[in-house]
Design a protein around this motif. Sequence first.
Motif, PDB file in Angstrom:
ATOM      1  N   GLY A   1       0.942  -1.252   0.064  1.00  0.00           N
ATOM      2  CA  GLY A   1       0.059   0.062   0.209  1.00  0.00           C
ATOM      3  C   GLY A   1       0.641   1.229  -0.210  1.00  0.00           C
ATOM      4  N   SER A   2       1.743   1.137   1.000  1.00  0.00           N
ATOM      5  CA  SER A   2       2.598   2.486   1.147  1.00  0.00           C
ATOM      6  C   SER A   2       3.543   2.732  -0.398  1.00  0.00           C
ATOM      7  N   VAL A   3       4.201   1.509  -1.025  1.00  0.00           N
ATOM      8  CA  VAL A   3       4.787   1.776  -2.213  1.00  0.00           C
ATOM      9  C   VAL A   3       3.838   2.349  -3.388  1.00  0.00           C
ATOM     10  N   ALA A   4       2.591   1.694  -3.384  1.00  0.00           N
ATOM     11  CA  ALA A   4       1.556   2.310  -4.321  1.00  0.00           C
ATOM     12  C   ALA A   4       1.423   3.817  -3.925  1.00  0.00           C
ATOM     13  N   LEU A   5       1.156   4.204  -2.863  1.00  0.00           N
ATOM     14  CA  LEU A   5       1.136   5.708  -2.679  1.00  0.00           C
ATOM     15  C   LEU A   5       2.178   6.520  -3.064  1.00  0.00           C
ATOM     16  N   LEU A   6       3.332   5.642  -2.798  1.00  0.00           N
ATOM     17  CA  LEU A   6       4.626   6.303  -2.952  1.00  0.00           C
ATOM     18  C   LEU A   6       4.686   6.749  -4.639  1.00  0.00           C
ATOM     19  N   MET A   7       4.427   5.956  -5.404  1.00  0.00           N
ATOM     20  CA  MET A   7       4.400   5.832  -6.813  1.00  0.00           C
ATOM     21  C   MET A   7       3.476   6.725  -7.231  1.00  0.00           C
ATOM     22  N   ILE A   8       1.997   6.733  -6.778  1.00  0.00           N
ATOM     23  CA  ILE A   8       0.991   7.823  -7.034  1.00  0.00           C
ATOM     24  C   ILE A   8       1.508   9.210  -6.887  1.00  0.00           C
ATOM     25  N   GLY A   9       2.040   9.417  -5.427  1.00  0.00           N
ATOM     26  CA  GLY A   9       2.624  10.714  -5.220  1.00  0.00           C
ATOM     27  C   GLY A   9       3.542  11.401  -6.169  1.00  0.00           C
ATOM     28  N   LEU A  10       4.461  10.380  -6.505  1.00  0.00           N
ATOM     29  CA  LEU A  10       5.606  10.750  -7.433  1.00  0.00           C
ATOM     30  C   LEU A  10       5.148  11.243  -8.789  1.00  0.00           C
ATOM     31  N   TYR A  11       4.061  10.355  -9.123  1.00  0.00           N
ATOM     32  CA  TYR A  11       3.677  10.438 -10.563  1.00  0.00           C
ATOM     33  C   TYR A  11       2.873  12.211 -10.603  1.00  0.00           C
ATOM     34  N   ILE A  12       2.116  12.313  -9.695  1.00  0.00           N
ATOM     35  CA  ILE A  12       1.460  13.667  -9.655  1.00  0.00           C
ATOM     36  C   ILE A  12       2.424  14.661  -9.608  1.00  0.00           C
ATOM     37  N   VAL A  13       3.601  14.665  -8.795  1.00  0.00           N
ATOM     38  CA  VAL A  13       4.582  15.569  -8.854  1.00  0.00           C
ATOM     39  C   VAL A  13       5.146  15.846 -10.368  1.00  0.00           C
ATOM     40  N   MET A  14       5.373  14.591 -10.920  1.00  0.00           N
ATOM     41  CA  MET A  14       5.901  14.707 -12.219  1.00  0.00           C
ATOM     42  C   MET A  14       5.037  15.059 -13.427  1.00  0.00           C
ATOM     43  N   THR A  15       3.840  14.791 -13.065  1.00  0.00           N
ATOM     44  CA  THR A  15       3.076  15.131 -14.449  1.00  0.00           C
ATOM     45  C   THR A  15       1.983  16.369 -14.403  1.00  0.00           C
ATOM     46  N   ARG A  16       1.935  16.792 -13.136  1.00  0.00           N
ATOM     47  CA  ARG A  16       1.040  18.035 -13.106  1.00  0.00           C
ATOM     48  C   ARG A  16       1.870  19.235 -13.255  1.00  0.00           C
ATOM     49  N   GLY A  17       1.070  20.287 -13.940  1.00  0.00           N
ATOM     50  CA  GLY A  17       1.724  21.383 -14.090  1.00  0.00           C
ATOM     51  C   GLY A  17       1.409  22.673 -13.248  1.00  0.00           C
ATOM     52  N   ASN A  18       0.282  22.419 -12.427  1.00  0.00           N
ATOM     53  CA  ASN A  18      -0.198  23.243 -11.448  1.00  0.00           C
ATOM     54  C   ASN A  18       0.363  22.950 -10.126  1.00  0.00           C
ATOM     55  N   LEU A  19       1.036  24.112  -9.441  1.00  0.00           N
ATOM     56  CA  LEU A  19       1.834  24.168  -8.628  1.00  0.00           C
ATOM     57  C   LEU A  19       1.311  23.405  -7.168  1.00  0.00           C
ATOM     58  N   ILE A  20      -0.105  23.745  -7.066  1.00  0.00           N
ATOM     59  CA  ILE A  20      -0.779  23.335  -5.945  1.00  0.00           C
ATOM     60  C   ILE A  20      -0.863  22.008  -5.926  1.00  0.00           C
ATOM     61  N   LYS A  21      -1.000  21.365  -7.165  1.00  0.00           N
ATOM     62  CA  LYS A  21      -1.290  19.940  -7.384  1.00  0.00           C
ATOM     63  C   LYS A  21       0.154  19.294  -7.277  1.00  0.00           C
ATOM     64  N   LYS A  22       1.201  20.064  -7.573  1.00  0.00           N
ATOM     65  CA  LYS A  22       2.472  19.091  -7.350  1.00  0.00           C
ATOM     66  C   LYS A  22       2.791  19.097  -5.785  1.00  0.00           C
ATOM     67  N   VAL A  23       2.159  20.189  -5.073  1.00  0.00           N
ATOM     68  CA  VAL A  23       2.375  20.158  -3.518  1.00  0.00           C
ATOM     69  C   VAL A  23       1.660  19.041  -3.077  1.00  0.00           C
ATOM     70  N   ALA A  24       0.275  18.661  -3.531  1.00  0.00           N
ATOM     71  CA  ALA A  24      -0.359  17.805  -3.054  1.00  0.00           C
ATOM     72  C   ALA A  24       0.165  16.462  -3.272  1.00  0.00           C
ATOM     73  N   GLY A  25       0.525  16.504  -4.322  1.00  0.00           N
ATOM     74  CA  GLY A  25       1.315  15.202  -5.004  1.00  0.00           C
ATOM     75  C   GLY A  25       2.744  14.635  -3.891  1.00  0.00           C
ATOM     76  N   LEU A  26       3.210  15.612  -3.652  1.00  0.00           N
ATOM     77  CA  LEU A  26       4.185  15.755  -2.753  1.00  0.00           C
ATOM     78  C   LEU A  26       3.933  15.282  -1.175  1.00  0.00           C
ATOM     79  N   ASN A  27       2.823  15.797  -0.997  1.00  0.00           N
ATOM     80  CA  ASN A  27       2.334  15.275   0.392  1.00  0.00           C
ATOM     81  C   ASN A  27       1.831  13.951   0.449  1.00  0.00           C
ATOM     82  N   VAL A  28       1.165  13.535  -0.684  1.00  0.00           N
ATOM     83  CA  VAL A  28       1.041  11.852  -0.797  1.00  0.00           C
ATOM     84  C   VAL A  28       2.010  11.228  -0.579  1.00  0.00           C
ATOM     85  N   PHE A  29       3.289  11.615  -1.539  1.00  0.00           N
ATOM     86  CA  PHE A  29       4.557  10.938  -1.251  1.00  0.00           C
ATOM     87  C   PHE A  29       5.182  10.835  -0.174  1.00  0.00           C
TER      88      PHE A  29
END
Lengths: 491, 120
Positions: B15-43
């Motif tokens: 579960g945590s590995v899956a979340l880790l990957m989801i977070g990293l994916y959000i950080v890498m693919t989103r162009g919106n800075l707030i979404k990047k921060v949200a992804g970082l938080n998931v990560f």
Amino acid sequence: MGLLQQLPALQVAVPLIGAPLCALVGRPRLAWMFAVAVAWITFAISIALLEHVLDAGPIHYTMGGWPEILGIAYVIDPLNALVLVLVSGMAAIIMPATRIGIDVEVVHRARHLFHTVALLALAGMLGIAITGDIFNLYVFLEISSLASYALVAMGIDRRATRAAFHYLVQGTIGATFILVGIGLAYMMTGTLNMADMAARLPGVSHTAPIQAALAFILIGTAIKAAIFPAHSWMPNAYTYAPSLVSAFFGATATKIGAYMLLRFVYSVFGADYAFDEMKIGWVLIPLGLAGAVAGSVVAVWQHDLRRMLAYSSVAQVGYIAAAIGFANRDGLIAAIVHVFNHGLMKGALFLVMACVIHRLGKADMESFRGLGRRMPLTMGCFVVAGLSMIGVPATVGFVSKWYLVSSALDAGLWPLALVIVATSLIAIIYIWRVVDVAYFTKPPPGARDEAPAMLLMPAVVLCALCIVLGVSTDLTVGVANTAARLLGGAP
Amino acid sequence: MNVIDFVMGHALQWGSVALLMIGLYIVMTRGNLIKKVAGLNVFQGAVFLFYISIAHVRDGTAPIVHEDAVLYANPLPHVLILTAIVVAVATTSLALALIVRIRESYGSIEEDEMAKVDMG
């Protein structure tokens, strides 16, 4: 128990407590004086610690009287004593220049907090270097990183905030990778003390979590040290940060990353495991040399000289990574010496940029036209530090290159020695471009107009050190030798 | 050990590995800075959960001294992660503060629009 025994704690505590006090001082001039005093006290402590370590062997300091494996221990050996001297020394040399330096290059509303944040960054870096506790290292890493992001964002150019944001995202990913690695290693060993962990790791080193831990920590430190291709945060951050901040970080931040890599590989996982079983040399050498080539080549094409210096840093960090990867005695010495020496020369070069920006407002190729006549001392510093960057004999750069090439030859990889020499030749090109413009183009009208002495002095001091330590190598190579022997990695 | 045991036995870690990957994916693919921060938080959150999962002791209770309890979960990772959470809060607040300043000077928090502003 005298004050002398408490020096390891004071090394970190003085700047850490100094930071909030600095914010309370309020008056900018007073805050500056206070920060300078703190930086110099810290520097004095680090020198005392280095002397003590060289005389009497490693220092083990335990916090709050807890046994070393339970509490947080500070362990100082020649390796981190040298890093402490580098970091606090750079702070002590650069901090006096900040009084006039920040007037031009720091956004107005952040000026009164500049020194506070700078002291926090200093405390964090010193903490990373001094601690013997693996989780404590993570905490200090985040303290220094958060302060770094804030310092980069203080740049006057609006792109500074963007650069700082990218630095924050990538830096956090790097630190979190290190955190995962620490967690995996803790899971298998049940300890956070580095020495204790090193003793317990061989029993479990064949397990997947430990292999994964090494991989996570390797990637995390690679991002922090800006090892190619994880360097992308660095060019923008160093270009748009205030030049004095770039000078301090160019000299220390990536070096701390390289130090963490050395510490994890040699003092926690063990050189035998990391190099013989996990073959991290196969990662570090290709990436290091690819970075050395790519960084040097890209540096040649840059218009903004601060960006050129940042790409040159990518190349220099590449040398350090490759030197670690060679995994022999000369390689270890080369890595340690280059961490120190590159700190000196890159600090000097960025200080030159600070001088030029103070007079001309920018540091692109255009503004360097005829600068040899207009700011002779400043350009003199650039030439000396530039020669050192190339690796000309009688400069510190030569010492590093010498050990680097001989370690490549020792490892039986002579083609790589050629690559190292070739990248030095590329360094000649990017340094020469600037010299050519500064000395051999018609200067724009205007009299001699040297940068203020307070900005120029630190650059002159660092250049002098580049030559002094290049001729008399006892300090750097001597300490690196002892450190290499104690780390015991290389036969 | 067969595959099912391997997956089910490490469900928390997966579960945590899956979340880790989801977070990293959000950080890498989103162009919106707030979404990047949200992804970082998931990560980062994924790593917190991972630490909590390794503290787990089968049939262990919360690490508070109690006369009926025999087995306790390991409290050390809990404490470590408390520190890491504080760090994550600080990182997030700094990131949000930076976004405020970026918005002030660029008038946007989208990567592509900021690049356009910088281009000229």
